[in-house]
Design a protein around this motif. Structure first.
Motif, PDB file in Angstrom:
ATOM      1  N   PHE A 149       3.894  12.712  -7.563  1.00 27.86           N
ATOM      2  CA  PHE A 149       3.557  13.301  -9.038  1.00 27.86           C
ATOM      3  C   PHE A 149       2.281  14.118  -9.061  1.00 27.86           C
ATOM      4  CE2 PHE A 149       5.526   9.019  -9.813  1.00 27.86           C
ATOM      5  CZ  PHE A 149       6.814   9.654 -10.435  1.00 27.86           C
ATOM      6  N   ASP A 150       1.783  14.326  -7.857  1.00 19.71           N
ATOM      7  CA  ASP A 150       0.814  15.492  -7.480  1.00 19.71           C
ATOM      8  C   ASP A 150      -0.433  15.274  -8.314  1.00 19.71           C
ATOM      9  OD1 ASP A 150       0.864  17.622  -5.913  1.00 19.71           O
ATOM     10  OD2 ASP A 150       1.446  18.967  -7.259  1.00 19.71           O
ATOM     11  N   LEU A 151      -0.623  14.133  -8.507  1.00 15.97           N
ATOM     12  CA  LEU A 151      -2.208  13.762  -9.332  1.00 15.97           C
ATOM     13  C   LEU A 151      -3.103  12.964  -8.386  1.00 15.97           C
ATOM     14  CD1 LEU A 151      -0.684  12.084 -12.520  1.00 15.97           C
ATOM     15  CD2 LEU A 151      -2.049  14.283 -12.431  1.00 15.97           C
ATOM     16  N   PRO A 152      -4.501  13.089  -8.416  1.00 17.02           N
ATOM     17  CA  PRO A 152      -5.319  12.366  -7.782  1.00 17.02           C
ATOM     18  C   PRO A 152      -5.156  11.056  -7.719  1.00 17.02           C
ATOM     19  CG  PRO A 152      -6.416  14.299  -8.786  1.00 17.02           C
ATOM     20  CD  PRO A 152      -4.843  14.033  -9.476  1.00 17.02           C
ATOM     21  N   LEU A 153      -5.112  10.337  -6.736  1.00 16.60           N
ATOM     22  CA  LEU A 153      -5.022   8.946  -6.604  1.00 16.60           C
ATOM     23  C   LEU A 153      -6.226   8.262  -6.275  1.00 16.60           C
ATOM     24  CD1 LEU A 153      -1.338   8.296  -4.749  1.00 16.60           C
ATOM     25  CD2 LEU A 153      -1.997   8.455  -7.268  1.00 16.60           C
ATOM     26  N   ILE A 154      -6.872   7.504  -7.163  1.00 14.62           N
ATOM     27  CA  ILE A 154      -8.052   6.594  -6.997  1.00 14.62           C
ATOM     28  C   ILE A 154      -7.759   5.340  -6.633  1.00 14.62           C
ATOM     29  CG2 ILE A 154     -10.211   5.954  -8.045  1.00 14.62           C
ATOM     30  CD1 ILE A 154      -9.557   8.277 -10.213  1.00 14.62           C
ATOM     31  N   ALA A 155      -8.362   4.755  -5.349  1.00 18.98           N
ATOM     32  CA  ALA A 155      -8.286   3.471  -5.098  1.00 18.98           C
ATOM     33  C   ALA A 155      -9.150   2.656  -5.626  1.00 18.98           C
ATOM     34  CB  ALA A 155      -8.224   3.285  -3.379  1.00 18.98           C
ATOM     35  N   ASP A 156      -9.040   1.801  -6.624  1.00 18.40           N
ATOM     36  CA  ASP A 156      -9.991   0.764  -7.148  1.00 18.40           C
ATOM     37  C   ASP A 156     -10.058  -0.430  -6.503  1.00 18.40           C
ATOM     38  OD1 ASP A 156     -11.872  -0.533  -8.678  1.00 18.40           O
ATOM     39  OD2 ASP A 156     -10.628  -0.313 -10.616  1.00 18.40           O
ATOM     40  N   PHE A 157     -10.641  -0.618  -5.138  1.00 21.21           N
ATOM     41  CA  PHE A 157     -10.598  -1.717  -4.787  1.00 21.21           C
ATOM     42  C   PHE A 157     -12.226  -2.311  -4.543  1.00 21.21           C
ATOM     43  CE2 PHE A 157      -7.169   0.062  -1.760  1.00 21.21           C
ATOM     44  CZ  PHE A 157      -6.226  -0.453  -2.548  1.00 21.21           C
ATOM     45  N   LYS A 158     -13.055  -1.673  -5.390  1.00 20.40           N
ATOM     46  CA  LYS A 158     -14.302  -2.103  -5.581  1.00 20.40           C
ATOM     47  C   LYS A 158     -14.968  -2.814  -4.280  1.00 20.40           C
ATOM     48  CE  LYS A 158     -13.704  -2.975 -10.584  1.00 20.40           C
ATOM     49  NZ  LYS A 158     -12.352  -2.784 -10.753  1.00 20.40           N
TER      50      LYS A 158
ATOM     51  N   ALA B  63     -13.076  12.433   5.073  1.00 20.86           N
ATOM     52  CA  ALA B  63     -11.868  12.791   4.390  1.00 20.86           C
ATOM     53  C   ALA B  63     -11.678  13.832   3.458  1.00 20.86           C
ATOM     54  CB  ALA B  63     -11.458  11.370   4.024  1.00 20.86           C
ATOM     55  N   GLY B  64     -12.773  14.513   3.016  1.00 18.01           N
ATOM     56  CA  GLY B  64     -12.691  15.511   2.026  1.00 18.01           C
ATOM     57  C   GLY B  64     -12.373  14.709   0.614  1.00 18.01           C
ATOM     58  N   GLY B  65     -12.610  13.196   0.442  1.00 18.95           N
ATOM     59  CA  GLY B  65     -12.350  12.875  -0.858  1.00 18.95           C
ATOM     60  C   GLY B  65     -13.501  12.600  -1.771  1.00 18.95           C
ATOM     61  N   GLU B  66     -13.285  11.719  -2.636  1.00 17.29           N
ATOM     62  CA  GLU B  66     -14.479  11.385  -3.695  1.00 17.29           C
ATOM     63  C   GLU B  66     -14.697   9.815  -3.692  1.00 17.29           C
ATOM     64  OE1 GLU B  66     -13.381  12.837  -7.472  1.00 17.29           O
ATOM     65  OE2 GLU B  66     -13.990  14.971  -7.010  1.00 17.29           O
TER      66      GLU B  66
ATOM     67  N   VAL C 139      -8.016   3.704   3.378  1.00 16.16           N
ATOM     68  CA  VAL C 139      -7.531   4.294   1.930  1.00 16.16           C
ATOM     69  C   VAL C 139      -7.326   5.673   1.971  1.00 16.16           C
ATOM     70  CG1 VAL C 139      -8.535   4.790  -0.239  1.00 16.16           C
ATOM     71  CG2 VAL C 139      -8.800   2.443   0.428  1.00 16.16           C
ATOM     72  N   PHE C 140      -8.161   6.444   2.711  1.00 16.23           N
ATOM     73  CA  PHE C 140      -7.798   7.905   2.705  1.00 16.23           C
ATOM     74  C   PHE C 140      -6.628   8.410   3.571  1.00 16.23           C
ATOM     75  CE2 PHE C 140     -12.441   8.048   1.282  1.00 16.23           C
ATOM     76  CZ  PHE C 140     -12.174   8.425  -0.125  1.00 16.23           C
ATOM     77  N   GLU C 141      -6.481   7.491   4.673  1.00 20.21           N
ATOM     78  CA  GLU C 141      -5.427   7.602   5.283  1.00 20.21           C
ATOM     79  C   GLU C 141      -3.938   7.451   4.627  1.00 20.21           C
ATOM     80  OE1 GLU C 141      -6.118   5.641   8.795  1.00 20.21           O
ATOM     81  OE2 GLU C 141      -7.732   6.685   9.595  1.00 20.21           O
ATOM     82  N   SER C 142      -4.095   6.559   3.488  1.00 23.38           N
ATOM     83  CA  SER C 142      -2.895   6.115   2.845  1.00 23.38           C
ATOM     84  C   SER C 142      -2.546   7.032   1.615  1.00 23.38           C
ATOM     85  CB  SER C 142      -3.078   4.520   2.390  1.00 23.38           C
ATOM     86  OG  SER C 142      -3.555   3.852   3.338  1.00 23.38           O
ATOM     87  N   GLY C 143      -3.004   7.874   1.486  1.00 25.52           N
ATOM     88  CA  GLY C 143      -2.684   8.889   0.444  1.00 25.52           C
ATOM     89  C   GLY C 143      -3.685   8.956  -0.863  1.00 25.52           C
ATOM     90  N   PHE C 144      -4.777   8.203  -0.779  1.00 25.45           N
ATOM     91  CA  PHE C 144      -5.800   8.233  -1.845  1.00 25.45           C
ATOM     92  C   PHE C 144      -6.596   9.361  -1.859  1.00 25.45           C
ATOM     93  CE2 PHE C 144      -4.343   3.823  -1.923  1.00 25.45           C
ATOM     94  CZ  PHE C 144      -4.219   3.524  -3.124  1.00 25.45           C
ATOM     95  N   SER C 145      -7.012   9.982  -2.677  1.00 26.04           N
ATOM     96  CA  SER C 145      -8.079  10.993  -2.784  1.00 26.04           C
ATOM     97  C   SER C 145      -9.287  10.629  -3.375  1.00 26.04           C
ATOM     98  CB  SER C 145      -7.573  12.265  -3.570  1.00 26.04           C
ATOM     99  OG  SER C 145      -7.260  11.903  -4.809  1.00 26.04           O
ATOM    100  N   ALA C 146      -9.577   9.356  -3.784  1.00 29.03           N
ATOM    101  CA  ALA C 146     -11.053   8.690  -4.093  1.00 29.03           C
ATOM    102  C   ALA C 146     -11.103   7.341  -3.832  1.00 29.03           C
ATOM    103  CB  ALA C 146     -11.042   9.147  -5.865  1.00 29.03           C
TER     104      ALA C 146
ATOM    105  N   LEU D 128       0.809  -1.126  -0.010  1.00 25.14           N
ATOM    106  CA  LEU D 128      -0.103   0.001  -0.254  1.00 25.14           C
ATOM    107  C   LEU D 128       0.796   1.236   0.068  1.00 25.14           C
ATOM    108  CD1 LEU D 128      -2.880   0.975   0.120  1.00 25.14           C
ATOM    109  CD2 LEU D 128      -2.894   0.772   2.469  1.00 25.14           C
ATOM    110  N   SER D 129       1.945   1.171   0.383  1.00 22.04           N
ATOM    111  CA  SER D 129       3.069   2.416   0.467  1.00 22.04           C
ATOM    112  C   SER D 129       3.329   2.962  -0.677  1.00 22.04           C
ATOM    113  CB  SER D 129       4.315   1.952   1.148  1.00 22.04           C
ATOM    114  OG  SER D 129       4.939   1.034   0.279  1.00 22.04           O
ATOM    115  N   VAL D 130       3.145   2.205  -1.810  1.00 23.04           N
ATOM    116  CA  VAL D 130       3.237   2.553  -3.244  1.00 23.04           C
ATOM    117  C   VAL D 130       2.427   3.989  -3.625  1.00 23.04           C
ATOM    118  CG1 VAL D 130       1.378   1.289  -4.311  1.00 23.04           C
ATOM    119  CG2 VAL D 130       3.774   1.759  -5.625  1.00 23.04           C
ATOM    120  N   ALA D 131       1.264   4.033  -2.818  1.00 19.35           N
ATOM    121  CA  ALA D 131       0.335   5.329  -3.121  1.00 19.35           C
ATOM    122  C   ALA D 131       1.067   6.456  -2.380  1.00 19.35           C
ATOM    123  CB  ALA D 131      -0.857   5.180  -2.124  1.00 19.35           C
ATOM    124  N   ARG D 132       1.730   6.486  -1.442  1.00 19.40           N
ATOM    125  CA  ARG D 132       2.575   7.805  -0.972  1.00 19.40           C
ATOM    126  C   ARG D 132       3.581   7.914  -1.976  1.00 19.40           C
ATOM    127  NH1 ARG D 132      -0.202  10.102   2.343  1.00 19.40           N
ATOM    128  NH2 ARG D 132      -0.889   9.186   4.248  1.00 19.40           N
TER     129      ARG D 132
END
Ligand code: 3DU
Length: 211
Positions: free
Chosen positions: A51-60, A104-107, A75-82, A42-46
């Motif tokens: 790259f300063d892009l939104p990261l979407i967690a596709d865990f369905k 978390a202020g995410g999507e 998910v949101f604590e790990s650096g994802f924004s959606a 999961l640390s790969v998200a951090r």
């Protein structure tokens, strides 16, 4: 304008960082899911957040409300924004994710209809439309709908109106980028970018959707 979202389904941290480094100027977001997270941790998200892009967690995500909430918070604590959830677990399960997302202020996006042929066995037609309506009623940010079936995207658009539609299925699954782009808010592309000889050049080819 339609956003370009890279589905980064490579299996190692090194490949992920290399492809992100090459392609990020052409992207609006990066989606990662089980292939990369199980392969690289999961640390790969951090690490990708550089790259300063939104990261979407596709865990369905598709569990009972309490488990959904725990997953979404993590998910949101790990650096994802959606986060992407399934809808078939029901509205209480979805509301738990929406609540964690709002905190978390995410999507949050809900899979309404999938893009592969087998989706037609269960997750399409009236069921997909009910899920789209639930996505609206529960206050999500939008749905995932198939780039392989533009006519279904149109039908789902009439339900979700101005919420967002993110669509996978362009390229490797046969969906046509030019046909689907005007119907959606975000185009999710994986293999045709990350498996190509030159991922940056391939990503750049989708620049027309972002204009
Ligand atoms: O087919 P591609 O390699 O361009 O990747 C599509 C991505 O979108 C991949 O991560 C897959 O898991 C995801 N996805 C679908 O393809 C279809 C869906 O209905 C939902 C998600």
């Amino acid at each position: 304008m339609t956003e370009l979202i890279l589905a980064l389904d490579v299996l190692t941290r090194e490949e992920a960082l290399e492809i992100a480094e090459e392609t990020y100027p052409y992207l609006d977001a990066i989606k990662l899911g089980y292939p990369l997270v199980l392969g690289a941790g999961l640390s790969v998200a951090r690490e990708l957040s550089q790259f300063d892009l939104p990261l979407i967690a596709d865990f369905k995500v598709a569990d009972i409300p309490n488990t959904n909430r725990l997953i979404a918070e993590h998910v949101f604590e790990s650096g994802f924004s959606a986060i992407i959830a399934h809808g078939f677990a029901g509205s209480d399960s979805l509301k738990a994710i929406v609540e964690a997302t709002e905190n978390a202020g995410g999507e949050c996006y809900v899979v309404a209809e999938m893009s592969h042929p087998g989706a037609l066995e269960f997750l399409s037609g009236e069921t997909a439309e009910k899920i789209a309506q639930m996505a609206v009623d529960c206050g999500t940010d939008g749905i995932i709908a198939p780039a392989t079936r533009p006519e279904r995207v149109k039908a789902l658009r009439s339900i979700i109106k101005d919420k967002k539609i993110l669509s996978p299925g362009v390229g490797a699954q046969g969906g046509d980028a030019r046909e689907i782009a005007p119907l959606i808010d975000g185009m999710i592309v994986g293999r045709s970018i990350y498996n190509s000889e030159n991922p940056a050049k391939e990503a750049e080819k989708f620049a027309f959707v972002r204009r």
